[in-house]
Design a protein around this motif. Sequence first.
Motif, PDB file in Angstrom:
ATOM      1  N   ARG A  46       0.819  -1.216   0.000  1.00 59.39           N
ATOM      2  CA  ARG A  46       0.000   0.000   0.000  1.00 59.39           C
ATOM      3  C   ARG A  46       0.857   1.272   0.000  1.00 59.39           C
ATOM      4  O   ARG A  46       0.337   2.370   0.148  1.00 59.39           O
ATOM      5  CB  ARG A  46      -0.923  -0.007   1.207  1.00 59.39           C
ATOM      6  N   GLY A  51      -0.124   0.525  -6.294  1.00 60.24           N
ATOM      7  CA  GLY A  51      -1.562   0.652  -6.129  1.00 60.24           C
ATOM      8  C   GLY A  51      -2.128   2.022  -6.420  1.00 60.24           C
ATOM      9  O   GLY A  51      -3.187   2.374  -5.914  1.00 60.24           O
ATOM     10  N   ASP A  52      -1.448   2.808  -7.248  1.00 58.36           N
ATOM     11  CA  ASP A  52      -1.895   4.168  -7.565  1.00 58.36           C
ATOM     12  C   ASP A  52      -2.799   4.155  -8.793  1.00 58.36           C
ATOM     13  O   ASP A  52      -2.355   3.826  -9.891  1.00 58.36           O
ATOM     14  CB  ASP A  52      -0.691   5.072  -7.805  1.00 58.36           C
ATOM     15  N   PHE A  53      -4.067   4.493  -8.596  1.00 55.98           N
ATOM     16  CA  PHE A  53      -5.031   4.567  -9.686  1.00 55.98           C
ATOM     17  C   PHE A  53      -5.655   5.954  -9.758  1.00 55.98           C
ATOM     18  O   PHE A  53      -6.857   6.106  -9.949  1.00 55.98           O
ATOM     19  CB  PHE A  53      -6.129   3.512  -9.502  1.00 55.98           C
ATOM     20  N   ARG A  55      -7.547   8.666  -8.685  1.00 52.66           N
ATOM     21  CA  ARG A  55      -8.497   8.983  -7.603  1.00 52.66           C
ATOM     22  C   ARG A  55      -8.572   7.878  -6.548  1.00 52.66           C
ATOM     23  O   ARG A  55      -9.140   8.069  -5.479  1.00 52.66           O
ATOM     24  CB  ARG A  55      -9.882   9.242  -8.185  1.00 52.66           C
ATOM     25  N   TYR A  56      -8.021   6.717  -6.848  1.00 51.17           N
ATOM     26  CA  TYR A  56      -8.004   5.596  -5.902  1.00 51.17           C
ATOM     27  C   TYR A  56      -6.555   5.271  -5.554  1.00 51.17           C
ATOM     28  O   TYR A  56      -5.700   5.213  -6.426  1.00 51.17           O
ATOM     29  CB  TYR A  56      -8.688   4.353  -6.500  1.00 51.17           C
ATOM     30  N   ARG A  57      -6.313   5.053  -4.288  1.00 45.02           N
ATOM     31  CA  ARG A  57      -4.969   4.739  -3.799  1.00 45.02           C
ATOM     32  C   ARG A  57      -5.002   3.407  -3.056  1.00 45.02           C
ATOM     33  O   ARG A  57      -6.058   2.937  -2.648  1.00 45.02           O
ATOM     34  CB  ARG A  57      -4.478   5.830  -2.838  1.00 45.02           C
ATOM     35  N   GLU A  58      -3.830   2.845  -2.877  1.00 41.40           N
ATOM     36  CA  GLU A  58      -3.673   1.600  -2.106  1.00 41.40           C
ATOM     37  C   GLU A  58      -4.509   0.457  -2.685  1.00 41.40           C
ATOM     38  O   GLU A  58      -5.065  -0.362  -1.948  1.00 41.40           O
ATOM     39  CB  GLU A  58      -4.015   1.831  -0.633  1.00 41.40           C
ATOM     40  N   VAL A  59      -4.603   0.396  -4.008  1.00 39.37           N
ATOM     41  CA  VAL A  59      -5.378  -0.650  -4.667  1.00 39.37           C
ATOM     42  C   VAL A  59      -4.565  -1.945  -4.660  1.00 39.37           C
ATOM     43  O   VAL A  59      -3.445  -1.998  -5.161  1.00 39.37           O
ATOM     44  CB  VAL A  59      -5.735  -0.247  -6.117  1.00 39.37           C
ATOM     45  N   GLU A  61      -5.165  -6.298  -5.087  1.00 37.11           N
ATOM     46  CA  GLU A  61      -6.047  -7.430  -5.387  1.00 37.11           C
ATOM     47  C   GLU A  61      -5.693  -8.581  -4.449  1.00 37.11           C
ATOM     48  O   GLU A  61      -4.531  -8.761  -4.088  1.00 37.11           O
ATOM     49  CB  GLU A  61      -5.861  -7.883  -6.842  1.00 37.11           C
TER      50      GLU A  61
END
Length: 133
Positions: A46, A51-53, A55-59, A61
Amino acid sequence: MSTMRWVRDIRVYCPVAPATLAALMAGEPGAVERDETAAALLAILRTPPLGDFGRYREVVELSLGYEGFRPGEGAVPALGAVGQASWSPTVILTAMFDAEADVDALADRLLAAHPWDVPVIAVSEPYRLLGRE
């Protein structure tokens, strides 16, 4: 409108306690946060730039399963014994990151935190990820 960017992913095969795997299989994904080994590796996955997308962070799977193995001479297994076939409750934690990002320091941290004698951590070749603006 679609966008594409070059990314790589890092996959960490992580042993978990049997109770953790059972809870995950019962539909409790938060159980991975309570597993000592998985939580330590997850915290590293994280860390930016993993995991940088946008607007979304800490992505990250999460995949569930078992890993089969037979330790050979000289092995120091965290589970099982030399010469005996064993199955380890295992999760696969995967995080994507920009293909140009330097993740060497994070990779070293993952290796240091992993309990296996021979950690299984795979980094992909770059590939294009399709997204929306």
